[in-house]
Design an enzyme around this catalytic site. Structure first.
Site, PDB file in Angstrom:
ATOM      1  N   HIS A 169      -7.649  27.711  24.390  1.00  0.00           N
ATOM      2  CA  HIS A 169      -6.336  27.618  23.748  1.00  0.00           C
ATOM      3  C   HIS A 169      -5.529  28.888  23.945  1.00  0.00           C
ATOM      4  CE1 HIS A 169      -3.174  27.167  20.700  1.00  0.00           C
ATOM      5  NE2 HIS A 169      -3.320  25.883  20.948  1.00  0.00           N
TER       6      HIS A 169
ATOM      7  N   PHE B 223       2.147  28.945  28.200  1.00  0.00           N
ATOM      8  CA  PHE B 223       3.381  28.423  27.617  1.00  0.00           C
ATOM      9  C   PHE B 223       4.388  29.544  27.396  1.00  0.00           C
ATOM     10  CE2 PHE B 223       5.969  27.434  23.845  1.00  0.00           C
ATOM     11  CZ  PHE B 223       6.671  26.347  24.348  1.00  0.00           C
TER      12      PHE B 223
END
Length: 354
Positions: free
Chosen positions: A293, A300
């Site tokens: 993650h 991102f």
């Protein structure tokens, strides 16, 4: 700017918040606002598992009933190929009350159809995963307030911009029940067999369900290239970790699904991860510290910075924390890695999918 928790659900806190002092979010986000009459919703996942693409049409026996009296207020269609190569086509349906869902099951003859021995003789597997969270045990967040997804279709409206987002722990700060409870797991899932074909998974307290979506329908040129070629592969890697090795960190099941157009089953430029965690803390730990993650978050941020934070990609999620008695999971002729079956031993095996 307002609190993510609506005023009628605000309580004197017994648990601390993670919101930094004098915090201003770095970008806008919104959440759903439901009618005060909505106390408990139904999220029902109806699935067909097969080795053939025509398995998606087997869902018609269920979705055709959605248009009957007391049918769902909204439903989506999605598909996913699992780690054993089976195609899982799923209809995700939402009801604004458990009573309406119960009426639908009876009056549409779904209950009789589902319980028939004929379902055990099908050429594919079937499953039904149903949760009925209290509205206080739910939170949602949207990067865009003009395009509702999932449970937001049942909401009365979207909020104004909210404060509790953009920092670790913000999901918990948006959950009304988390004001007074740590929401830790207190039991484990348990599997029992009705017969050789049917397995039921009995729920566990404070099971955490997340549906987290991405919609790149409106992206163009550089933004679409950056998302499809750089961001999505990293996201896919994280979803595969949760699918294949998630049990090591408290993820009981994960499906990375592609949304389908209802009528012709065409693939849409929309995906979502659908995952069950032992509790909210397990989800938080993966999100904050696990390398898979962390990689998603870094990629991102690289993406939004390259576009000067001006993006058309739409992101959203819905998280529910659910008591054991508000969960029902049933699997017919499914392989043992299906959904919540993966957590425990089961007599179901890959040979039972015909």
């Amino acid at each position: 700017m307002e609190s993510a928790i609506p005023h009628p659900l605000q309580e004197e806190r017994k648990t601390p918040v993670s919101t930094p002092a004098a915090y201003t979010p770095p970008f806008p986000a919104w959440t759903t606002r439901f009618s005060p009459l909505v106390e408990r919703v139904v999220m029902a996942y109806f699935g067909v598992q097969s080795t053939q693409t025509e398995g998606e049409r087997a869902l018609d026996a269920i979705t055709a009933r959605f248009s009957t009296a007391h049918g769902p207020s909204h439903w989506d269609l999605a598909t996913y190929r699992d780690e054993l190569g089976f195609i899982n086509d799923i209809a995700i349906a939402y009801w604004a009350s458990a009573e309406t869902f119960s009426l639908w099951k009876t009056e549409s003859d779904f209950q009789e159809w589902w319980q028939s021995v004929d379902r055990e003789q099908e050429e594919y597997g079937l499953f039904m995963e149903v949760v009925t969270p209290d509205i206080r045990g739910m939170e949602t967040i949207f990067s865009d307030h003009h395009h509702p997804e999932g449970i937001a279709h049942l909401a009365r409206k979207m909020s104004d911009e909210i404060q509790e987002h953009g920092y670790w722990g913000s999901a918990r700060d948006r959950l009304p029940l988390a004001q007074t409870s740590p929401l830790n797991a207190h039991s484990e899932l348990r599997i029992s067999s009705i017969n050789a074909a049917r397995q039921i998974v009995h729920g566990s307290d404070n099971l955490c369900l997340i549906r987290s979506g991405q919609d790149w329908s409106d992206t163009l040129n550089e933004e679409r290239t950056l998302y499809v070629e750089d961001v999505e592969p990293i996201l896919n890697t994280g979803m595969r970790f949760l699918r294949d090795d998630g049990l090591t960190i408290g993820c009981l099941s994960c499906r990375y699904m592609q949304v389908l157009e209802r009528d012709d089953r065409a693939l849409l430029p929309k995906t979502f991860g659908l995952a069950h965690f032992t509790d909210l803390q397990a989800l938080e730990l993966w999100s904050k510290s696990h390398p898979t993650h962390v990689a998603i978050f870094k990629e991102f941020m690289k993406y939004v910075k390259a576009l000067n934070f001006d993006i058309t990609l739409r992101l959203w999620h819905e998280i529910s924390v659910i008591p054991a008695q508000s969960q029902y999971f049933e699997y017919i002729n499914c392989h043992p890695n299906t959904g919540l079956l993966k957590k425990g031993k089961s007599s179901c095996n890959t040979d039972s999918v015909r």
